[in-house]
Write a protein that holds these residues in place. Structure first.
Motif, PDB file in Angstrom:
ATOM      1  N   GLY A 187       0.823  -1.204   0.000  1.00 30.11           N
ATOM      2  CA  GLY A 187       0.000   0.000   0.000  1.00 30.11           C
ATOM      3  C   GLY A 187       0.853   1.248   0.000  1.00 30.11           C
ATOM      4  O   GLY A 187       0.605   2.201  -0.752  1.00 30.11           O
ATOM      5  N   ALA A 188       1.906   1.247   0.845  1.00 27.88           N
ATOM      6  CA  ALA A 188       2.722   2.456   0.995  1.00 27.88           C
ATOM      7  C   ALA A 188       3.475   2.775  -0.288  1.00 27.88           C
ATOM      8  O   ALA A 188       3.569   3.943  -0.683  1.00 27.88           O
ATOM      9  CB  ALA A 188       3.708   2.274   2.149  1.00 27.88           C
ATOM     10  N   VAL A 189       4.009   1.727  -0.947  1.00 26.04           N
ATOM     11  CA  VAL A 189       4.750   1.987  -2.186  1.00 26.04           C
ATOM     12  C   VAL A 189       3.818   2.585  -3.231  1.00 26.04           C
ATOM     13  O   VAL A 189       4.187   3.518  -3.948  1.00 26.04           O
ATOM     14  CB  VAL A 189       5.397   0.687  -2.704  1.00 26.04           C
ATOM     15  N   THR A 190       2.598   2.046  -3.308  1.00 25.83           N
ATOM     16  CA  THR A 190       1.664   2.588  -4.290  1.00 25.83           C
ATOM     17  C   THR A 190       1.353   4.041  -4.009  1.00 25.83           C
ATOM     18  O   THR A 190       1.380   4.886  -4.902  1.00 25.83           O
ATOM     19  CB  THR A 190       0.360   1.784  -4.284  1.00 25.83           C
ATOM     20  N   VAL A 191       1.079   4.346  -2.736  1.00 21.84           N
ATOM     21  CA  VAL A 191       0.637   5.702  -2.418  1.00 21.84           C
ATOM     22  C   VAL A 191       1.797   6.680  -2.433  1.00 21.84           C
ATOM     23  O   VAL A 191       1.682   7.789  -2.958  1.00 21.84           O
ATOM     24  CB  VAL A 191      -0.073   5.704  -1.054  1.00 21.84           C
ATOM     25  N   PHE A 192       2.936   6.273  -1.876  1.00 20.34           N
ATOM     26  CA  PHE A 192       4.009   7.252  -1.681  1.00 20.34           C
ATOM     27  C   PHE A 192       5.053   7.252  -2.773  1.00 20.34           C
ATOM     28  O   PHE A 192       5.894   8.126  -2.806  1.00 20.34           O
ATOM     29  CB  PHE A 192       4.700   7.009  -0.334  1.00 20.34           C
ATOM     30  N   VAL A 193       5.049   6.264  -3.671  1.00 18.92           N
ATOM     31  CA  VAL A 193       6.040   6.271  -4.733  1.00 18.92           C
ATOM     32  C   VAL A 193       5.379   6.399  -6.101  1.00 18.92           C
ATOM     33  O   VAL A 193       5.778   7.224  -6.917  1.00 18.92           O
ATOM     34  CB  VAL A 193       6.894   4.976  -4.693  1.00 18.92           C
ATOM     35  N   GLU A 194       4.328   5.590  -6.352  1.00 22.36           N
ATOM     36  CA  GLU A 194       3.814   5.557  -7.721  1.00 22.36           C
ATOM     37  C   GLU A 194       2.990   6.788  -8.056  1.00 22.36           C
ATOM     38  O   GLU A 194       3.134   7.355  -9.141  1.00 22.36           O
ATOM     39  CB  GLU A 194       3.011   4.279  -7.927  1.00 22.36           C
ATOM     40  N   PHE A 195       2.141   7.217  -7.130  1.00 22.01           N
ATOM     41  CA  PHE A 195       1.337   8.401  -7.430  1.00 22.01           C
ATOM     42  C   PHE A 195       2.185   9.660  -7.567  1.00 22.01           C
ATOM     43  O   PHE A 195       2.018  10.417  -8.519  1.00 22.01           O
ATOM     44  CB  PHE A 195       0.215   8.564  -6.387  1.00 22.01           C
ATOM     45  N   PRO A 196       3.123   9.913  -6.642  1.00 17.33           N
ATOM     46  CA  PRO A 196       3.988  11.090  -6.841  1.00 17.33           C
ATOM     47  C   PRO A 196       4.768  11.023  -8.135  1.00 17.33           C
ATOM     48  O   PRO A 196       4.963  12.028  -8.809  1.00 17.33           O
ATOM     49  CB  PRO A 196       4.925  11.052  -5.635  1.00 17.33           C
ATOM     50  N   ARG A 197       5.203   9.780  -8.521  1.00 18.54           N
ATOM     51  CA  ARG A 197       5.962   9.653  -9.757  1.00 18.54           C
ATOM     52  C   ARG A 197       5.127  10.114 -10.946  1.00 18.54           C
ATOM     53  O   ARG A 197       5.625  10.803 -11.841  1.00 18.54           O
ATOM     54  CB  ARG A 197       6.361   8.191  -9.926  1.00 18.54           C
ATOM     55  N   LYS A 198       3.845   9.733 -10.907  1.00 19.04           N
ATOM     56  CA  LYS A 198       2.981  10.124 -12.008  1.00 19.04           C
ATOM     57  C   LYS A 198       2.792  11.634 -12.014  1.00 19.04           C
ATOM     58  O   LYS A 198       2.818  12.272 -13.068  1.00 19.04           O
ATOM     59  CB  LYS A 198       1.629   9.425 -11.854  1.00 19.04           C
ATOM     60  N   ILE A 199       2.607  12.205 -10.817  1.00 19.94           N
ATOM     61  CA  ILE A 199       2.389  13.650 -10.727  1.00 19.94           C
ATOM     62  C   ILE A 199       3.622  14.389 -11.234  1.00 19.94           C
ATOM     63  O   ILE A 199       3.516  15.347 -12.006  1.00 19.94           O
ATOM     64  CB  ILE A 199       2.049  14.052  -9.282  1.00 19.94           C
ATOM     65  N   ILE A 200       4.809  13.904 -10.816  1.00 19.77           N
ATOM     66  CA  ILE A 200       6.042  14.546 -11.267  1.00 19.77           C
ATOM     67  C   ILE A 200       6.161  14.445 -12.774  1.00 19.77           C
ATOM     68  O   ILE A 200       6.494  15.403 -13.462  1.00 19.77           O
ATOM     69  CB  ILE A 200       7.273  13.903 -10.602  1.00 19.77           C
TER      70      ILE A 200
END
Lengths: 713, 187
Positions: free
Chosen positions: A493-506
């Motif tokens: 859950g944490a990797v999805t929320v804290f890594v993948e979503f920010p990566r997409k936003i960036i």
């Protein structure tokens, strides 16, 4: 027919074997699918005419074309819908068959109508079953956007949800349900008598007095405190037997047999599911998954509906084809290597493999030290700080996760220097990652057991295990497994929320070099599969010590499906590296089987070797958990007892082994003989083709000569 | 038939179930989607022209869409137009429960670009170009194409006549593990 005259026409020059006579051959006629125009026009007009009229005109048609007739009798036995014809033709075929059936009497008519209604029933049943399938709409959408490679990951996830649910039902039905139901069904539960010895002292672990709120959270996340003496863990099941009015229920035996049963069930289900893939892979002599025909003829996923996905699929196919053609050239290059080159590469590979082994060994040592440190810290029981306590509890899980995050990067870096072919590189790196993931659980368990079975550094003589530190060691192991599972879920859950979503936003909003270099998220199938196989292995090992773990696992995978789906749809693009459905399925199931094999070992060893704790659990009155089976066999009637003893004896095992070896050798010899026959038939077919063309050329020359002779008159 | 009526009669439905591999719900859904293609016209024809069929989302991004329409069309002028029954034939061949034989037969016809009953070098080249994209930077080079076609013929041409006929194609497909899962269209 008009093609007869075509012989006298000059060669149309269609190709190397172009000859009009070839079109007249019976083998070509039977494959001819060109519809005669009168068929299509007739079918629409015929809809409203009576059956008799239809049949009358049909008989005229069929007697005219003798080749068609021969075709008819050959395929008449198959159901109408399995014929590759248009709807109108199929309708006519069916009406013809119905007419023929009407003329037939008695038994065969009844047989046919029975077969038809059975088929209809079976179709309706399959439709109903298919409508019950979980997540059909979601998977259909994913298939349309990303193709069948990623689809296979999600259907694998669905399979695991089902498997875990069935495991939970087994455990619940045979172990927990009798205990719950006993008071209502007037059953008498006998608990184990607690013999007063130092081994059976089990201090209560629940917190007393004023409890701070965050301690409840610590308990929830690590299975201590109020969770310890519940159905969740092994220690709560102190039941010796349940005596119902009619018969008595041996709970320890049930507990043990359910463990064996769920391992066997998982094995059978996985093997059955992978049977098709195995057959394909084991029978072929070459590497058929990578064959060109498979890529070209079965390469396009017809289910893709997304324009973007189409473009990416095309580029991935192009990449794959180029890579394969390149690999052919590399194979040629490898065959051309000189001796000096080979020695150099061999030495390089040896050094790099030693390096990889060193990396693995250091990771395992770190896990061992972390486990020891965590155990010691837990024994001390000085609550420093809420967060620090939690970190100490979860230290082994944290170290395992970090090791599993870093080692794939190291492996993929190293493999580039080892100069293998691209396909082999991928597979070898994956195998190393699989080994790392699954062996880390083993190391954790090994270090736990080293702690449990050592009393101040020497053999434990009084109870067989360290009863001072671990009065109920099975519950403790269960707690460690529980922690691993919870942590795994939190990390996903944490990797999805804290890594993948920010990566997409960036990636979407920032135009800097970092964003471009990092790139958009790709759904990396191998890593995701390893993640869920790791979780499943924990479940298999942990269910013996924590009977409700399959339920937690089912819930976890259920939620993970939605997390992954949301992440996939919103953050990911289809991968540029192709991952085929068939090889994916095979790969998933092989990795799952490896996980199952690695899970069986700790469970079997702990059941048979380590003394069960005397203070808790169903096996208090037995030396080891397995000891309940011989004891039960003793109480069976004489004939059955001797039969079971015979099954477990050495002569039987040896003769079974010899018979299995003989059967295996026979089958291997048979396969070799078949392969030889197939090669001979291939050569014969090629020869027949050449003969045919030669004869036709001779025939055409003879006809031309005849024509010239005729024309000269 | 099927274009004018808004509901399918029961006997018609049972007949379609018997003659195709589709289930009742799939046939009804196909009927609905087929009618939607011509809902703007006052007098909807029984035979829907090819460009309307190609607007379906399931076929829009498929590189073989024109070939699919031509193969399943029973039109005499060979314009690729489909009646509702042709449409059902199409869905039946691409459905989950269709047999491998049906799928491989229709796949062969779709890949046979020149309709001569065999897959020769020209057909295979057009097939590969369809798969990779037809623009200059997505095509394979001449050399790569030649190598690829040689490899394919080596694997599939059993009688070594330079072409792949239907039985050779079906033989290769029977050993291809990906075919059944990729040759699928579901509405």
């Amino acid at each position: 027919m008009d093609s007869v005259d075509a012989v006298f026409l000059p060669d149309r020059g269609r190709g190397p074997a172009s000859n009009p006579l070839l079109d007249q051959l019976p083998s070509y006629q039977s494959l001819l699918y060109r519809r005669k125009p009168s068929n299509a026009a007739g079918s629409t007009k015929r809809r409203n005419s009576s059956l008799r009229e239809r049949f009358g005109s049909l008989t005229n048609r069929w007697t005219a074309g003798r080749a068609d007739n021969k075709q008819k009798t050959g395929i008449l036995q198959r159901p109408v819908r399995e014929q590759p014809k248009s709807m109108g033709d199929k309708r006519m075929d069916r009406d013809l068959r119905l007419e023929q059936d009407r003329r037939r009497h008695g038994w065969s008519q009844w047989q046919r109508s029975m077969r038809r209604s059975l088929r209809r029933l079976r179709d309706d049943g399959m439709d109903w079953l298919r409508s019950l399938e979980l997540w059909r709409g979601d998977i259909h959408m994913i298939e349309g956007m990303f193709g069948t490679g990623i689809l296979s990951y999600f259907s694998f996830l669905r399979f695991l949800v089902l498997l875990n649910f069935v495991m939970f039902l087994l455990m619940f039905g045979f172990v927990i349900f009798p205990i719950i139901v006993a008071p209502r069904a007037s059953g008498n539960i006998t608990y184990h008598a607690s013999n007063i010895s130092e081994c059976s002292v089990y201090p209560a672990k629940s917190r007393q007095g004023l409890v701070v709120f965050h301690e409840y959270i610590t308990d929830l996340l690590s299975g201590t405190g109020f969770l310890e003496q519940t159905y969740l863990f092994y220690g709560y099941y102190r039941v010796g037997g349940i005596h119902f009015p009619m018969h008595s229920y041996n709970l320890p035996l049930a507990y043990l047999l359910v463990t064996v049963a769920y391992l066997l069930l998982s094995l059978v289900w996985i093997v059955k599911r992978s049977a098709a893939g195995f057959k394909q892979n084991l029978i072929q002599d070459e590497d058929r998954f990578q064959s060109f025909c498979n890529k070209i003829f079965a390469g396009w996923d017809f289910c893709i509906t997304n324009e973007n996905a189409t473009r990416l699929k095309r580029s991935s196919l192009l990449y794959e084809l180029r890579t394969d053609l390149e690999e052919e050239r590399i194979k040629q290059k490898i065959a051309d290597r000189t001796r000096k080159d080979k020695c150099r590469i061999f030495a390089l590979r040896l050094v790099l493999n030693v390096f990889v082994t060193a990396v693995l060994a250091s990771c395992f040592y770190c896990i061992y030290r972390a486990t020891m440190f965590s155990q010691l810290a837990q024994q001390k029981k000085e609550p420093v700080n809420f967060i620090v306590d939690l970190i100490l509890e979860y230290l082994p899980s944290i170290v395992i996760t970090m090791a599993n995050f870093m080692t794939p990067l190291v492996f993929s870096l190293i493999i580039q220097f080892e100069d293998y072919s691209p396909a082999f590189e991928i597979r070898f790196t994956l195998m190393r990652c699989v080994f790392m993931r699954l062996a880390s659980i083993g190391v954790l368990l090994f270090s736990l057991w080293a702690q449990i079975t050592s009393c101040d550094g020497k053999e434990c003589s009084s109870c067989g295990y360290n009863h001072k530190l671990y009065p109920c060691w099975e519950t403790h192991v269960g707690q460690e497994m529980y922690k691993l599972m919870i942590f795994d879920f939190l990390i996903i859950g944490a990797v999805t929320v804290f890594v993948e979503f920010p990566r997409k936003i960036i990636f979407n909003h920032c135009d800097c070099g970092l964003a471009k270099w990092w790139g958009q998220q790709e759904f990396a199938i191998p890593q995701n599969v390893l993640e869920i196989v790791y979780g499943q292995t924990i479940c298999w090992i942990g269910t013996f010590y924590c009977p409700l773990l399959p339920a937690i696992s089912t819930l976890k995978y259920f939620i993970v499906f939605y997390i992954k789906k949301v992440s996939l749809v919103n953050n990911c693009r289809p991968s540029t590296r192709p991952f085929r459905a068939s090889s994916s399925n095979f790969f998933f199931l092989v990795v799952l089987l490896i996980g199952l094999a690695l899970a069986c070992i700790p469970v079997m060893v702990s059941m048979a070797q380590i003394q069960s704790s005397k203070a808790c659990g169903p096996f208090i009155s037995f030396t080891t958990s397995w000891a309940v089976v011989p004891k039960t066999v003793e109480t069976l009637p004489g004939g059955l007892k001797t039969f079971l003893y015979a099954l477990a004896s050495e002569p039987f095992a040896v003769s079974l082994f010899v018979v299995t070896c003989l059967a295996m050798f026979y089958v291997i010899a048979l396969a070799g003989a078949h392969k030889k026959v197939i090669n001979q038939l291939r050569e014969q077919l090629a020869m027949e083709g050449r003969d045919k063309r030669f004869l036709i050329q001779k025939l055409c020359q003879a006809q031309k000569r005849e024509l010239r002779v005729l024309n000269s008159y | 038939m099927g274009g004018s009526a808004s509901q399918l009669p029961k006997e018609q439905l049972a007949e379609y179930q018997e003659l195709t591999f589709l289930s009742k719900q799939e046939i009804l859904l196909a009927h609905k989607r087929f009618n939607e293609l011509t809902k703007d016209e006052r007098n909807p024809p029984t035979r829907v022209p090819m460009d309307k069929i190609l607007a379906l989302p399931e076929l829009k991004s498929n590189p073989f869409r024109k070939r699919i329409c031509h193969v399943f069309s029973t039109s005499e002028v060979k314009d690729g137009s489909l009646t509702f029954e042709d449409f059902l034939d199409l869905l039946s061949a691409f459905s989950d429960s269709a047999t491998l034989e049906i799928k491989s037969h229709y796949a062969f016809r779709i890949f046979d670009f020149d309709d001569d009953g065999t897959l020769d070098g020209g057909d295979l080249e057009k097939l590969v170009n369809c798969l990779t994209g037809d623009t200059d930077d997505t095509r394979l080079t001449q050399e790569e194409m030649r190598q690829l076609i040689t490899n394919i013929l080596e694997e599939s041409d059993i009688d070594k006549d330079g072409t792949v006929n239907l039985s050779e194609f079906q033989h290769v497909i029977s050993r291809s593990p990906d075919f059944v899962s990729s040759f699928k269209i579901v509405l």
